[in-house]
Design an enzyme around this catalytic site. Structure first.
Site, PDB file in Angstrom:
ATOM      1  N   GLU A 165       0.816  -1.215   0.000  1.00 41.43           N
ATOM      2  CA  GLU A 165       0.000   0.000   0.000  1.00 41.43           C
ATOM      3  C   GLU A 165       0.851   1.266   0.000  1.00 41.43           C
ATOM      4  O   GLU A 165       0.422   2.306  -0.493  1.00 41.43           O
ATOM      5  CB  GLU A 165      -0.961   0.005   1.188  1.00 41.43           C
ATOM      6  CG  GLU A 165      -2.095  -1.015   1.074  1.00 41.43           C
ATOM      7  CD  GLU A 165      -1.712  -2.382   1.605  1.00 41.43           C
ATOM      8  OE1 GLU A 165      -0.522  -2.608   1.918  1.00 41.43           O
ATOM      9  OE2 GLU A 165      -2.612  -3.252   1.696  1.00 41.43           O
ATOM     10  N   MET A 208      23.864   9.731   2.243  1.00 43.08           N
ATOM     11  CA  MET A 208      23.710  11.051   2.845  1.00 43.08           C
ATOM     12  C   MET A 208      24.035  11.006   4.344  1.00 43.08           C
ATOM     13  O   MET A 208      24.647  11.926   4.883  1.00 43.08           O
ATOM     14  CB  MET A 208      22.297  11.578   2.615  1.00 43.08           C
ATOM     15  CG  MET A 208      22.107  13.021   3.026  1.00 43.08           C
ATOM     16  SD  MET A 208      23.257  14.127   2.172  1.00 43.08           S
ATOM     17  CE  MET A 208      22.210  14.788   0.882  1.00 43.08           C
ATOM     18  N   LYS A 218     -17.596  -1.331   6.008  1.00 45.38           N
ATOM     19  CA  LYS A 218     -18.012  -2.339   5.029  1.00 45.38           C
ATOM     20  C   LYS A 218     -19.531  -2.398   4.850  1.00 45.38           C
ATOM     21  O   LYS A 218     -20.025  -2.497   3.727  1.00 45.38           O
ATOM     22  CB  LYS A 218     -17.492  -3.717   5.465  1.00 45.38           C
ATOM     23  CG  LYS A 218     -17.859  -4.808   4.460  1.00 45.38           C
ATOM     24  CD  LYS A 218     -17.024  -6.048   4.618  1.00 45.38           C
ATOM     25  CE  LYS A 218     -17.385  -7.048   3.518  1.00 45.38           C
ATOM     26  NZ  LYS A 218     -16.504  -8.207   3.521  1.00 45.38           N
ATOM     27  N   PHE A 277     -11.428  -7.594  14.017  1.00 44.08           N
ATOM     28  CA  PHE A 277     -10.349  -8.048  13.136  1.00 44.08           C
ATOM     29  C   PHE A 277     -10.045  -6.968  12.095  1.00 44.08           C
ATOM     30  O   PHE A 277     -10.947  -6.438  11.458  1.00 44.08           O
ATOM     31  CB  PHE A 277     -10.761  -9.355  12.444  1.00 44.08           C
ATOM     32  CG  PHE A 277      -9.723  -9.842  11.466  1.00 44.08           C
ATOM     33  CD1 PHE A 277      -8.461 -10.230  11.905  1.00 44.08           C
ATOM     34  CD2 PHE A 277     -10.002  -9.893  10.105  1.00 44.08           C
ATOM     35  CE1 PHE A 277      -7.497 -10.672  11.009  1.00 44.08           C
ATOM     36  CE2 PHE A 277      -9.044 -10.340   9.204  1.00 44.08           C
ATOM     37  CZ  PHE A 277      -7.795 -10.733   9.657  1.00 44.08           C
ATOM     38  N   GLN A 278      -8.785  -6.628  11.942  1.00 39.57           N
ATOM     39  CA  GLN A 278      -8.314  -5.606  10.994  1.00 39.57           C
ATOM     40  C   GLN A 278      -8.960  -4.248  11.207  1.00 39.57           C
ATOM     41  O   GLN A 278      -9.218  -3.509  10.269  1.00 39.57           O
ATOM     42  CB  GLN A 278      -8.510  -6.082   9.552  1.00 39.57           C
ATOM     43  CG  GLN A 278      -7.593  -7.257   9.225  1.00 39.57           C
ATOM     44  CD  GLN A 278      -7.442  -7.500   7.741  1.00 39.57           C
ATOM     45  OE1 GLN A 278      -8.352  -7.254   6.971  1.00 39.57           O
ATOM     46  NE2 GLN A 278      -6.274  -7.987   7.355  1.00 39.57           N
TER      47      GLN A 278
END
Ligand SMILES: Cc1ncc(C[n+]2csc(CCOP(=O)(O)OP(=O)(O)O)c2C)c(N)n1
Lengths: 583, 193
Positions: A50, A482, A162, A112-113
């Site tokens: 993602e 760097m 959802k 969940f999630q």
């Protein structure tokens, strides 16, 4: 007509003109993915992470000026896109992120999630929404696009539970008028106050040593034409930030190129000695100002910006002008012309430009080339040549980013797309993919560090799958370069945890993923493989340039120091040459 | 002293106006915010102020006469210049309709306090009652051992009364935080009471 929430999402996105979404599905967002599949009208790019999807949306937005759209599921999908959201927030990138959420009745139950992504992203979004009711879904999505793309642009997140994507509704998509009416507190100023503009005109005509300091706001406002006109009309030299690159063509005689920590000697000297600094869509970042008390110590400051909160944030300015940069510059030019565009001290202006020419000659951007080892700057110069200076360049973060800023000359806005504000390693490759999808007619070169590249290199697979022919040049110094440079200069060479000599074989890696891989280890191979790479049109090319390990980015203003403490291209201090300066 | 840069005369003396850099006077600020009563708006405002490293001294919220619109009074101690930043940032929030720092304009401030005082003896009761009367407070609950007092007023008045009640023993206390409003006309506060 009754349809599912998920269909309403797709319908509204199409209404907004969205042609591509970058994302990765999961349970909570599945209904929307199903609607996407059934509809077939919007292209979707399946990223491999993602974070990749988020940077792709950013790259697309930065390259095109349109809103970039990314979509993820709830929980880990949502947290994975937090970095690109923060990145877009810092660089004012218009982006809409749609996340799935657990069903309404489970919110707050540690389902969940489940993660409170609205809470997590509150400080790094321009605004965010949790949809609570299917009937507000299209209004919220339209608000998100309107907020993301107007005023000072930024990322907006829409979190959709959802169950709402599954419910049915016959709600209509609201008109833009209705959207604006539903946002009574949101009214970006665009016009600029005419009294302030008049004050600015007076200062500009009276100034002896003016400098324009141009940032990303000028790119967002598409103000190149106005900038060139103003600079030429009043003979004002122009320095830009990394975000402002290309807003003023760098091959123009009045161009000072980049200012700040790794700015050119002449840009920094000009700013330091100026008596009038005209900041245009720039925000006085500490990478630009260095020690703030000694930044342009003798200058009056005019600041033009669409964001009132950007003005006098770090530095108190003399003439603040809140408005759209393009509109304000146009008014400023008209007002100057009305007053005859006269310069009160023409001789001193002339001498000022002569002095700048001297500085340009004294310390141009250079480096010491070698026949034995590849110098990173040489790689960038060669890329400039094979692309005729016309490619879009997307760097990661580190030394290579600064070399890409210095040794390629940018002539049009949205040509140099970098993570300027947040400095996100791993930005380059996915952002480059997004940019190429948005501007397929342009050659897109990702100039990456070996450290930055491995942070998001899985997106090579995405580029292969969708046949996105980005060119990736890895400036491989086998260090977190760097950081190593800072350790060398400020920590007596104690190289703590920066060695990357164990890296994958990038050529084999490219091949394993279905891309083309090349490696150059000697200077004469650089041009050869670049030319080979230019011939590949149907897939990404990964070029591994094995470069001098301990090359430094110079000139440099040490952190927290002033411009006059600059370290020059040969490693010497600038002090000796700056005795005749202000202060 | 003067010198030249490319022929242009410049001052070499200490730079005429050293850049002011986020340094202002540190003091208490009262900020009024009119907001749309959306979910999370309070969190958004609190996050913003906390994100700038400032502690909210007090914050009170309530509905206004306009439906769906609430008003907040926020009290923050901080540097003038940074508070100015906070105000500008608050203005940028999508759900804020009006933000105003009223510290330096004539305004009315009030706070309500409930305080439970230990009053086991009749002597204590008499004395507390007298203090309450002087401060125009009200006794809103009584038990054999305690008085619960309600008082409204500005900070000075409330602090003065609490100071006098302290020796009796304060068992519990709750303050609402300030509400404040700009005065329409500048009338001295004493004349109003
Ligand atoms: C995600 C992230 N982690 C850490 C840093 C700190 N950092 C800045 S530059 C740099 C080194 C970058 O190395 P590389 O990508 O190899 O580029 P080079 O400097 O060698 O060109 C690091 C670790 C960062 N900017 N971003």
């Amino acid at each position: 007509m009754s349809r599912k929430g998920a269909d309403i999402v797709i319908e509204t996105l199409k209404e907004e003109g969205v042609d591509v979404i970058f994302g990765l599905p999961g349970g909570a967002i599945m209904e929307v993915y199903d609607a996407l599949y059934r509809d077939g009208g919007i292209k979707h790019i399946l990223a491999r992470h993602e974070q990749g999807a988020g940077h792709m949306a950013e790259g697309y937005a930065k390259a095109t000026g349109k809103v970039g759209v990314a979509m993820t599921t709830s929980g880990p999908g949502a947290t994975n896109i937090v970095t690109p959201i923060a990145d877009a927030y810092m660089d004012s990138v218009p982006m809409v992120v749609i996340t799935g959420q657990v069903p309404t009745h489970m919110i707050g139950n540690d389902a969940f999630q489940e993660v409170d992504i609205v809470g997590i992203t509150r400080p790094i979004t321009k605004h965010n929404f949790l949809v609570r009711n299917i009937d507000e879904l299209p209004l919220i999505i339209r608000k998100a696009f309107y907020i993301a793309s107007t005023g000072r642009p930024g990322p907006v997140l829409v979190d959709i539970p959802k169950d709402i994507t599954q419910q049915l509704s016959d709600v209509k998509i609201p008109s833009l008028e209705e959207v604006k009416k539903a946002l009574p507190g949101y009214k970006p100023h665009t016009e600029g106050n005419i009294q302030q503009i008049k004050k600015a005109v007076k200062l500009i005509m009276e100034a002896k040593r003016p400098v324009l300091y141009v940032g990303g706001g000028a790119v967002n406002a598409e103000a190149q034409e106005e900038l060139i006109e103003l600079a030429e009309l009043m003979k004002i030299p122009v320095a830009t930030t990394t975000q402002g690159k290309g807003a003023f063509p760098e091959n123009h005689p009045l161009a000072l190129r980049m200012l700040g920590m790794h700015g050119t000697y002449y840009a920094n000297m000009a700013v330091y000695n100026s008596d009038l600094l005209i900041a245009v869509g720039a925000r006085f970042d500490d990478r630009v100002t260095g020690k703030i008390d000694e930044f342009a110590p003798d200058a009056k400051i005019i600041h033009i910006d669409i964001d009132p909160a950007s003005i006098s944030k770090n530095i108190i300015v003399d003439v603040p002008i809140v408005g759209d940069v393009k509109i304000v510059l146009r008014k400023l030019i008209n007002e100057l012309k009305r007053k005859g565009a006269k310069v009160t001290h023409p001789e001193e202006r002339e001498k000022w430009l002569e002095q700048i020419e001297k500085w340009k000659k004294l310390h141009p951007l250079t480096y010491k080339n070698s026949k034995k080892v590849i110098k990173p700057q040489y790689v960038i110069e060669q890329i400039y040549e094979v692309t005729n200076g016309d490619a879009i360049i997307v760097p990661g973060v580190g030394q290579h980013q600064m070399w890409a800023a210095m040794f390629y000359k940018y002539s049009y806005p949205r040509q140099f797309l970098n993570s300027g504000g947040l400095g996100t390693m791993g930005f380059g490759l996915p952002a480059g993919i997004g940019a190429k999808i948005g501007r397929p007619e342009k050659e897109v070169f990702v100039i990456d560090g070996d450290g930055s590249f491995v942070m998001t290199m899985q997106e090579i697979i995405t580029a292969v799958q969708y046949r996105v022919p980005v060119k990736v040049a890895i400036v491989n110094n086998a260090y977190l370069g760097m950081v190593r440079q800072w350790q060398e200069l400020f920590y007596s060479k104690r190289y703590s945890e920066v060695d990357l000599s164990l890296q994958p074989d990038f050529v084999k890696l490219a091949e394993a993923m279905g891309a083309v891989g090349f490696r150059a280890e000697k200077p004469k191979e650089v041009r050869e493989i670049l030319e080979e790479a230019m011939k590949v049109e149907d897939r990404p090319v990964i070029m591994d340039f094995v470069v001098d390990r301990e090359e430094n980015v110079l000139p440099m203003v040490p952190p927290g120091k002033s411009y006059k403490d600059m370290i020059l291209e040969d490693g010497r201090g600038a002090e000796a040459e700056t005795m005749y300066l202000v202060g | 002293m003067a010198d030249t840069v490319g022929g242009a005369e410049i001052t070499v003396a200490k730079s005429p106006r050293l850049r002011q850099t986020r340094k202002g006077q540190v003091r208490k600020h009262i900020i009024n915010v009119k907001v749309r009563n959306e979910i999370g708006v309070l969190a958004r405002i609190a996050t913003l102020i906390a994100g700038k490293g400032y502690n909210i001294e007090s914050l009170s919220v309530g509905e206004t006469h306009e439906p769906g619109i609430s008003r907040m009074t926020i009290e923050v101690v901080g540097d003038d210049i940074v508070i100015d930043q906070v105000v500008k940032q608050l203005r940028k929030l999508i759900d804020t309709l009006k933000v105003r720092d009223i510290t330096d304009v004539p305004h009315v401030e009030r706070e309500l306090v409930l305080v439970k005082v230990h009053t086991p003896t009749s002597r204590a009761r008499d004395e507390v009652l007298r203090i309450v009367e002087i401060f125009r407070g009200k006794i809103v609950d009584v038990s054999p051992e305690t008085y619960t007092i309600e008082v409204t007023g500005d900070e000075e008045k409330i602090n003065a009364m609490l100071e006098l009640l302290k020796p009796f023993g304060i068992k519990e206390m709750a303050r609402t935080g300030k509400v404040a409003m700009r005065r329409e006309l500048f009338i001295e506060e004493g004349n109003l009471e």
